[in-house]
Motif scaffolding. Sequence first.
Motif, PDB file in Angstrom:
ATOM      1  N   PHE A  20     -12.191  -3.629  10.560  1.00 22.09           N
ATOM      2  CA  PHE A  20     -11.415  -4.018  11.732  1.00 22.09           C
ATOM      3  C   PHE A  20      -9.958  -3.574  11.550  1.00 22.09           C
ATOM      4  CE2 PHE A  20      -8.462  -6.832  13.869  1.00 22.09           C
ATOM      5  CZ  PHE A  20      -8.929  -6.823  15.167  1.00 22.09           C
ATOM      6  N   VAL A  21      -9.414  -3.820  10.373  1.00 23.11           N
ATOM      7  CA  VAL A  21      -8.031  -3.407  10.098  1.00 23.11           C
ATOM      8  C   VAL A  21      -7.910  -1.888  10.237  1.00 23.11           C
ATOM      9  CG1 VAL A  21      -6.260  -3.223   8.292  1.00 23.11           C
ATOM     10  CG2 VAL A  21      -7.463  -5.397   8.669  1.00 23.11           C
ATOM     11  N   ARG A  22      -8.831  -1.164   9.660  1.00 27.27           N
ATOM     12  CA  ARG A  22      -8.772   0.308   9.734  1.00 27.27           C
ATOM     13  C   ARG A  22      -8.833   0.806  11.181  1.00 27.27           C
ATOM     14  NH1 ARG A  22     -12.867   0.675   4.921  1.00 27.27           N
ATOM     15  NH2 ARG A  22     -11.446   1.003   3.177  1.00 27.27           N
ATOM     16  N   ARG A  23      -9.646   0.151  12.019  1.00 23.75           N
ATOM     17  CA  ARG A  23      -9.814   0.592  13.406  1.00 23.75           C
ATOM     18  C   ARG A  23      -8.713   0.106  14.336  1.00 23.75           C
ATOM     19  NH1 ARG A  23     -14.922  -1.344  12.613  1.00 23.75           N
ATOM     20  NH2 ARG A  23     -14.517  -3.037  14.054  1.00 23.75           N
ATOM     21  N   ARG A  24      -8.242  -1.111  14.128  1.00 28.40           N
ATOM     22  CA  ARG A  24      -7.379  -1.756  15.121  1.00 28.40           C
ATOM     23  C   ARG A  24      -5.928  -1.978  14.704  1.00 28.40           C
ATOM     24  NH1 ARG A  24     -10.743  -1.168  19.242  1.00 28.40           N
ATOM     25  NH2 ARG A  24     -12.699  -2.272  18.982  1.00 28.40           N
ATOM     26  N   VAL A  25      -5.654  -1.943  13.422  1.00 30.40           N
ATOM     27  CA  VAL A  25      -4.302  -2.234  12.938  1.00 30.40           C
ATOM     28  C   VAL A  25      -3.751  -0.961  12.291  1.00 30.40           C
ATOM     29  CG1 VAL A  25      -2.904  -3.717  11.465  1.00 30.40           C
ATOM     30  CG2 VAL A  25      -4.985  -4.633  12.508  1.00 30.40           C
ATOM     31  N   ARG A  74       3.950  -4.938   9.122  1.00 28.11           N
ATOM     32  CA  ARG A  74       4.177  -3.501   8.967  1.00 28.11           C
ATOM     33  C   ARG A  74       3.249  -2.660   9.840  1.00 28.11           C
ATOM     34  NH1 ARG A  74       5.974  -2.382   2.871  1.00 28.11           N
ATOM     35  NH2 ARG A  74       7.578  -3.978   2.765  1.00 28.11           N
ATOM     36  N   ALA A  75       2.639  -3.296  10.818  1.00 27.90           N
ATOM     37  CA  ALA A  75       1.743  -2.596  11.742  1.00 27.90           C
ATOM     38  C   ALA A  75       2.459  -2.350  13.062  1.00 27.90           C
ATOM     39  CB  ALA A  75       0.482  -3.436  11.950  1.00 27.90           C
ATOM     40  N   GLN A  76       1.705  -1.911  14.075  1.00 27.07           N
ATOM     41  CA  GLN A  76       2.316  -1.628  15.368  1.00 27.07           C
ATOM     42  C   GLN A  76       2.893  -2.896  15.983  1.00 27.07           C
ATOM     43  OE1 GLN A  76      -0.944  -1.230  14.549  1.00 27.07           O
ATOM     44  NE2 GLN A  76      -2.188  -0.852  16.339  1.00 27.07           N
TER      45      GLN A  76
END
Length: 123
Positions: A20-25, A74-76
């Motif tokens: 989920f993190v790899r795809r969405r964050v 540190r994400a979008q």
Amino acid sequence: MRPVFVFDGDCAFCTRCAEFVRRRVRTEAEVLPWQEADLGELGLSLEDVEGAVQWVDSDIRAAGPDAIAVLLRRAQWYWKPIGALLSLSLVSRLAWPVYRLVARNRHRMPGGTPACAVEQPPA
């Protein structure tokens, strides 16, 4: 040093969360199972990675919900407020018991398998 978010790749629940993190964050961090990481190079022990997810970069080392907070900060832009909220002292203190509860029961979570069970120390 590129930031690294380390999770338990043997746990199906943890792996689904990492996916989920790899795809969405969107993050500059490498999302890496600890089984593929050079723990010594990251300054982590087996006890560290078996106990909680980890965030490691040149400035910060964090575990559990604190690591998740750093990742989100540190994400979008739309993840940053959640990470900031999770970073608040009171929220972080409340998040740790919830994190431990989920970790102890991750084999019961969606996507979890018996292999996800974390052995509990004897009482």
